[in-house]
Enzyme design. Structure first.
Site, PDB file in Angstrom:
ATOM      1  N   VAL A 101      59.778  42.431  39.019  1.00 37.84           N
ATOM      2  CA  VAL A 101      58.343  43.751  38.785  1.00 37.84           C
ATOM      3  C   VAL A 101      57.767  44.189  38.939  1.00 37.84           C
ATOM      4  O   VAL A 101      56.763  43.181  39.632  1.00 37.84           O
ATOM      5  CB  VAL A 101      58.161  43.432  37.129  1.00 37.84           C
ATOM      6  CG1 VAL A 101      57.428  42.172  36.274  1.00 37.84           C
ATOM      7  CG2 VAL A 101      57.787  44.778  36.159  1.00 37.84           C
ATOM      8  N   SER A 102      57.391  45.631  39.382  1.00 45.91           N
ATOM      9  CA  SER A 102      55.843  46.256  40.363  1.00 45.91           C
ATOM     10  C   SER A 102      56.311  45.315  41.738  1.00 45.91           C
ATOM     11  O   SER A 102      57.176  44.643  41.836  1.00 45.91           O
ATOM     12  CB  SER A 102      55.000  46.228  39.269  1.00 45.91           C
ATOM     13  OG  SER A 102      53.656  47.172  40.056  1.00 45.91           O
TER      14      SER A 102
END
Length: 286
Positions: A101-102
């Site tokens: 994520v990210s």
């Protein structure tokens, strides 16, 4: 019934890594989580707890974050991917599915590319191809450049609507619950993470990622505009894009609706992408 997490701190050549494994009994490979910048492993637990309780999940604090030690010199993404592979060796896992994520999504791309035999399927959430991307608003990126939101939770609560968007704009209590799980280890580890991605991009080798890939994007993400996820879906051969009606942290804020989508993807029987190189595409000479 989910089993309790097993926490362990392991040493790999002087680098201490704090790990957490939620044991499972599924026939699926375990799911390895690469978390976002500055985020300790507890911050992803709401998402983990929404997954099938039989799925085994591995989370860890990257160097300089949470309970992991801060190295004297920073890692780059290839070094962090190699360190993650060694961590799997230590924990006795041969192949895993991976979600990033990210910032962790960039590391997940690097891991899938550098260690393809260790990664069966890839899930990318709210991330980009690194330096070659359409950036978010400057005011948001300026706030992201500082670790202050992790060191001073009240500051994190104040800026959460601006940087995370989506449900954080509507529910002030969400930011407080998120901040309550933060475990900061200081500024240096955060800056080392920023350095890991400085000038890095995957755009020139994304087409070589062979794993089936699920790409998840928030339609109100102030950090990673949606166009970046469309570019990933365009460049990765065997990928599919799903847009979530939420902000940057939809894995947490929409865990109950995103988790079934991820479980369905992990359960599908998909073959790795067939990469046709230029030489193979050229017609034979008469």
């Amino acid at each position: 019934m989910p089993q309790p997490y097993i926490f362990r701190t392991i040493e790999l050549d002087g680098q201490y890594l704090r790990t957490a494994v939620r044991p499972g009994s599924s026939t699926l490979p375990p799911l390895l989580v690469f978390n976002g910048i500055g985020a300790n492993l507890e911050l992803v637990f709401p998402f983990v707890e929404a997954l099938d309780p039989d799925l085994e999940v591995i989370a860890f604090d990257v160097p300089g974050v949470g309970g992991s030690s801060t190295p004297a010199t920073p890692f780059r993404f290839p070094g962090l991917a190699k360190l993650a592979a060694r961590m799997l060796d230590y924990l006795d896992y041969s192949q895993v599915n991976v979600i990033g994520v990210s910032w962790g999504g960039a590391l997940a791309q690097q891991f899938a590319y550098s260690h393809p035999e260790r990664c069966k399927k890839l899930i990318l959430a709210a991330t980009s191809a690194g330096a070659v991307m359409v950036p978010g608003r400057p005011s948001v990126l300026l706030k992201m450049a500082s670790p202050r939101r992790y060191i001073q939770p009240s500051h994190g609560v104040n800026i959460a609507p601006d940087i995370y968007g989506g449900a954080f704009r509507r529910d002030p209590q969400l930011a407080k619950r998120h901040a309550a799980k933060v475990r900061s280890s200081g500024k240096l580890g955060y800056y080392w993470q920023l350095f890991a991605g400085l000038g890095w991009t995957s755009v020139h080798w994304l087409h070589k990622i062979r794993q089936p890939t699920l790409i998840l994007a928030g339609d109100d993400d102030p950090i990673i505009p949606l166009i970046n996820m469309k570019m990933l879906a365009w460049r990765i051969p065997n990928s599919e894009l799903h847009v979530i009606d939420d902000g940057h942290l939809f894995l947490v804020t929409r865990a109950q609706s995103v988790a079934p989508m991820i479980m369905a993807f992990l359960s599908e029987e998909k073959q790795p992408a067939v990469i046709r190189h230029g030489a193979a595409l050229r017609a034979p000479r008469a």
